[in-house]
Design a protein around this motif. Sequence first.
Motif, PDB file in Angstrom:
ATOM      1  N   GLU A  56       0.833  -1.203   0.000  1.00 42.23           N
ATOM      2  CA  GLU A  56       0.000   0.000   0.000  1.00 42.23           C
ATOM      3  C   GLU A  56       0.868   1.254   0.000  1.00 42.23           C
ATOM      4  O   GLU A  56       1.686   1.465   0.898  1.00 42.23           O
ATOM      5  CB  GLU A  56      -0.917   0.002   1.222  1.00 42.23           C
ATOM      6  CG  GLU A  56      -1.925   1.119   1.195  1.00 42.23           C
ATOM      7  CD  GLU A  56      -2.933   1.051   2.332  1.00 42.23           C
ATOM      8  OE1 GLU A  56      -3.782   1.960   2.388  1.00 42.23           O
ATOM      9  OE2 GLU A  56      -2.879   0.116   3.149  1.00 42.23           O
ATOM     10  N   VAL A  57       0.670   2.081  -1.031  1.00 37.14           N
ATOM     11  CA  VAL A  57       1.460   3.298  -1.214  1.00 37.14           C
ATOM     12  C   VAL A  57       0.526   4.472  -1.455  1.00 37.14           C
ATOM     13  O   VAL A  57      -0.421   4.372  -2.229  1.00 37.14           O
ATOM     14  CB  VAL A  57       2.416   3.161  -2.426  1.00 37.14           C
ATOM     15  CG1 VAL A  57       3.261   4.415  -2.583  1.00 37.14           C
ATOM     16  CG2 VAL A  57       3.298   1.938  -2.296  1.00 37.14           C
ATOM     17  N   VAL A  58       0.813   5.586  -0.809  1.00 37.86           N
ATOM     18  CA  VAL A  58       0.081   6.833  -1.007  1.00 37.86           C
ATOM     19  C   VAL A  58       1.083   7.880  -1.463  1.00 37.86           C
ATOM     20  O   VAL A  58       2.134   8.043  -0.841  1.00 37.86           O
ATOM     21  CB  VAL A  58      -0.615   7.297   0.293  1.00 37.86           C
ATOM     22  CG1 VAL A  58      -1.304   8.639   0.086  1.00 37.86           C
ATOM     23  CG2 VAL A  58      -1.595   6.251   0.782  1.00 37.86           C
ATOM     24  N   GLY A  59       0.777   8.576  -2.548  1.00 38.80           N
ATOM     25  CA  GLY A  59       1.667   9.603  -3.058  1.00 38.80           C
ATOM     26  C   GLY A  59       1.270  10.990  -2.594  1.00 38.80           C
ATOM     27  O   GLY A  59       0.083  11.315  -2.535  1.00 38.80           O
ATOM     28  N   ILE A  60       2.266  11.806  -2.277  1.00 40.95           N
ATOM     29  CA  ILE A  60       2.048  13.186  -1.862  1.00 40.95           C
ATOM     30  C   ILE A  60       2.983  14.077  -2.678  1.00 40.95           C
ATOM     31  O   ILE A  60       4.194  13.907  -2.636  1.00 40.95           O
ATOM     32  CB  ILE A  60       2.340  13.394  -0.362  1.00 40.95           C
ATOM     33  CG1 ILE A  60       1.519  12.448   0.499  1.00 40.95           C
ATOM     34  CG2 ILE A  60       2.086  14.847   0.029  1.00 40.95           C
ATOM     35  CD1 ILE A  60       1.929  12.429   1.961  1.00 40.95           C
ATOM     36  N   VAL A  61       2.394  15.017  -3.407  1.00 46.06           N
ATOM     37  CA  VAL A  61       3.182  15.977  -4.171  1.00 46.06           C
ATOM     38  C   VAL A  61       3.344  17.224  -3.311  1.00 46.06           C
ATOM     39  O   VAL A  61       2.368  17.914  -3.012  1.00 46.06           O
ATOM     40  CB  VAL A  61       2.500  16.328  -5.507  1.00 46.06           C
ATOM     41  CG1 VAL A  61       3.331  17.355  -6.274  1.00 46.06           C
ATOM     42  CG2 VAL A  61       2.255  15.082  -6.335  1.00 46.06           C
ATOM     43  N   ALA A  62       4.582  17.482  -2.859  1.00 41.70           N
ATOM     44  CA  ALA A  62       4.853  18.641  -2.014  1.00 41.70           C
ATOM     45  C   ALA A  62       6.355  18.832  -1.904  1.00 41.70           C
ATOM     46  O   ALA A  62       7.114  17.864  -1.910  1.00 41.70           O
ATOM     47  CB  ALA A  62       4.254  18.450  -0.618  1.00 41.70           C
ATOM     48  N   ASP A  63       6.780  20.067  -1.777  1.00 44.73           N
ATOM     49  CA  ASP A  63       8.184  20.407  -1.589  1.00 44.73           C
ATOM     50  C   ASP A  63       8.431  20.561  -0.091  1.00 44.73           C
ATOM     51  O   ASP A  63       8.052  21.571   0.511  1.00 44.73           O
ATOM     52  CB  ASP A  63       8.506  21.709  -2.327  1.00 44.73           C
ATOM     53  CG  ASP A  63       9.959  22.127  -2.211  1.00 44.73           C
ATOM     54  OD1 ASP A  63      10.720  21.483  -1.451  1.00 44.73           O
ATOM     55  OD2 ASP A  63      10.337  23.095  -2.884  1.00 44.73           O
ATOM     56  N   VAL A  64       9.070  19.572   0.512  1.00 42.94           N
ATOM     57  CA  VAL A  64       9.279  19.608   1.965  1.00 42.94           C
ATOM     58  C   VAL A  64      10.344  20.619   2.380  1.00 42.94           C
ATOM     59  O   VAL A  64      10.569  20.807   3.571  1.00 42.94           O
ATOM     60  CB  VAL A  64       9.625  18.214   2.536  1.00 42.94           C
ATOM     61  CG1 VAL A  64       8.464  17.268   2.367  1.00 42.94           C
ATOM     62  CG2 VAL A  64      10.892  17.664   1.927  1.00 42.94           C
TER      63      VAL A  64
END
Length: 93
Positions: A56-64
């Motif tokens: 199970e993988v969830v993707g998050i687009v964000a510049d940390v």
Amino acid sequence: MDLGLASKSVLVTESTAGIGKATARAFLREGAKVFVNGRFSETVEETVKELSQQGEVVGIVADVGTAAGTAANASAINGAAQRVEGGIIQSSF
């Protein structure tokens, strides 16, 4: 090796390539739900597609590297998991 991560949730930032992606893959092998993160939607989507074959993988687009990106990560995690038990946070500036 069993690290006791089955059914745990972890966040790996900058995880669409290199050591971050390898780390996400290792967590998946241990049975963890993994939040992968990157700055570009295309690479995040590709990574989710590739790694989803292993768990199970969830993707998050964000510049940390920014406050807004950090907030976006927290918001996405809050919406998809009750809690995150671990994480690998890396940022290159």
